[in-house]
Design an enzyme around this catalytic site. Structure first.
Site, PDB file in Angstrom:
ATOM      1  N   LYS A 198       0.855  -1.179   0.000  1.00 38.68           N
ATOM      2  CA  LYS A 198       0.000   0.000   0.000  1.00 38.68           C
ATOM      3  C   LYS A 198       0.896   1.235   0.000  1.00 38.68           C
ATOM      4  CE  LYS A 198      -3.571   2.334   2.712  1.00 38.68           C
ATOM      5  NZ  LYS A 198      -4.469   2.225   3.870  1.00 38.68           N
ATOM      6  N   LYS A 251      -2.235  -1.508  -3.832  1.00 38.02           N
ATOM      7  CA  LYS A 251      -3.076  -0.313  -3.767  1.00 38.02           C
ATOM      8  C   LYS A 251      -2.222   0.934  -3.828  1.00 38.02           C
ATOM      9  CE  LYS A 251      -5.948   2.075  -0.497  1.00 38.02           C
ATOM     10  NZ  LYS A 251      -6.307   2.215   0.874  1.00 38.02           N
TER      11      LYS A 251
HETATM   12  C1  PBG Z   1      -7.096   3.169   5.475  1.00 36.12           C
HETATM   13  C2  PBG Z   1      -7.570   3.169   4.074  1.00 36.12           C
HETATM   14  C3  PBG Z   1      -7.457   4.199   3.127  1.00 36.12           C
HETATM   15  C4  PBG Z   1      -8.065   3.730   1.956  1.00 36.12           C
HETATM   16  C5  PBG Z   1      -8.525   2.447   2.216  1.00 36.12           C
HETATM   17  N1  PBG Z   1      -8.183   2.103   3.517  1.00 36.12           N
HETATM   18  C6  PBG Z   1      -6.957   5.580   3.266  1.00 36.12           C
HETATM   19  C7  PBG Z   1      -5.563   5.882   3.582  1.00 36.12           C
HETATM   20  O1  PBG Z   1      -4.684   5.024   3.645  1.00 36.12           O
HETATM   21  O2  PBG Z   1      -5.322   7.064   3.802  1.00 36.12           O
HETATM   22  C8  PBG Z   1      -8.161   4.500   0.683  1.00 36.12           C
HETATM   23  C9  PBG Z   1      -9.131   3.963  -0.321  1.00 36.12           C
HETATM   24  C10 PBG Z   1      -9.449   4.885  -1.437  1.00 36.12           C
HETATM   25  O3  PBG Z   1      -8.797   5.932  -1.661  1.00 36.12           O
HETATM   26  O4  PBG Z   1     -10.392   4.566  -2.167  1.00 36.12           O
HETATM   27  N2  PBG Z   1      -8.109   2.800   6.363  1.00 36.12           N
END
Ligand code: PBG
Length: 326
Positions: A198, A251
């Site tokens: 991520k 992601k």
């Molecule tokens: C963290 C989380 C995020 C997203 C999914 N889980 C946000 C982040 O890491 O700031 C982002 C998903 C998206 O942008 O669609 N709980």
């Protein structure tokens, strides 16, 4: 070696084009993210994500029903809690917002797959993904203090109805800790979908409005990955698999297709890709201006994510795609 010198031969007949198509996108590949908040009868549109809403539990149940009618069967839930505090304690409250949603959904729609995002940024008053600790004059998320809290959150979610847990906080050792915690609680068959690779991405912008979770200071570069790094993603994935991850997530998706491909080729495990909020918003905004053909571009993007090696895609486009593929 390849005497078929006219590659266009196979592009002439539409049926033949269908027959030689290498990648297919199906409704069975899709997971829809949903946002649940306290209240009754609440359906509040998220400005930067047209067609997506913060929903109270009753409206969430309705929304999932409508999605089931379209053929969607997999959902990932994000919670906007009643109260936030320094540790994000409402995340592991058996009466917390996600837990209420899980119970209601389990009753109303027994057969759907309910995945829960496991993280603290929506639950902490500072908006970071775990417990803060000062270190060398800087506040940072304390990895090892966060792990037991994450385990409590996961166990509570599974106890109240989650089928799959998806830890997204990028804490080292999170998968191992959660696996052990779930096993000890008797949930040995609950899979872990790990947000393994991520990235610290600008593409999460609209989500942070949706989940009301922006960090109140600093950013997430102390735990999420540097967008410049590819080999490091493979190390993240290798560690998560050693710790017991069942599905690996990359992601965001679109700017990281190379990572999806490398993970699939190297490990051959189930791979999920998150077509994140910013990727959704870009297409929506351009389509609203008439600059892009939304259906065509969306199907092209999602098919490309599959071609890169993803088995499943988390996407806000799921309901539209379900209609287009009908
Ligand atoms: C963290 C989380 C995020 C997203 C999914 N889980 C946000 C982040 O890491 O700031 C982002 C998903 C998206 O942008 O669609 N709980």
């Amino acid at each position: 070696m390849f005497p078929a010198t006219r590659l266009r031969r196979l592009r002439q007949h539409p049926v033949l084009r269908d027959l030689v198509r290498e990648t297919s996108l199906s409704i069975h590949d899709l997971i829809l993210p949903l946002f649940v908040r306290p209240g009754k009868g609440v359906k509040k549109e998220i400005a930067s994500m047209p067609g997506n809403f913060q929903l109270s539990v009753d409206r969430l149940v309705e929304e999932v029903g409508a999605c089931v009618d379209l053929g969607l069967k997999a959902f990932i839930l994000f919670g906007i809690p009643e109260r936030k505090d320094a540790t994000g304690s409402s995340a592991w409250d058996d009466d917390g917002i996600i837990q209420q949603a899980l119970r209601a959904l389990r009753m109303a729609h027994a057969d759907v797959l309910l995945i829960t995002d496991e993280c603290f940024c929506e639950y902490t008053d500072h908006g970071h993904c775990g417990v803060l600790q000062e270190s060398r004059g800087r506040m940072d998320v304390d990895n090892d203090k966060t792990l037991p809290l994450l385990v409590r959150q996961c166990v509570s979610h599974v106890r109240t109805g989650a089928d799959v847990v998806a830890p997204s906080g990028m804490m080292d050792g999170m998968v191992g800790a959660i696996r052990k915690g779930l096993d000890e609680a008797g949930f040995t068959m609950t899979p872990i979908l790990s947000y393994a690779a991520k990235y610290a991405s600008g593409f999460y912008g609209p989500f942070r409005d949706a989940a009301e979770s922006p960090p109140q200071f600093g950013d997430r570069s102390g735990y999420q990955m540097d967008p410049a790094n590819g080999d490091e993603a493979l190390r993240e994935v290798a560690l998560d698999l050693e710790e017991g991850a069942d599905i690996i997530m990359v992601k965001p998706a679109l700017a990281y297709l190379d990572i999806i491909r490398r993970v699939k080729e190297r490990f051959g495990v189930p791979v999920a890709a998150y077509n994140v909020s910013g990727e959704f918003a870009m297409v929506k905004a351009a389509a609203q201006k008439g600059w892009l053909d939304e259906k065509r571009v969306t199907l092209e993007i999602l098919t490309s994510i599959k071609r890169a090696g993803a088995d499943m895609i988390l996407t806000y486009f799921a309901p539209e795609v379900a209609q287009w593929l009908k």
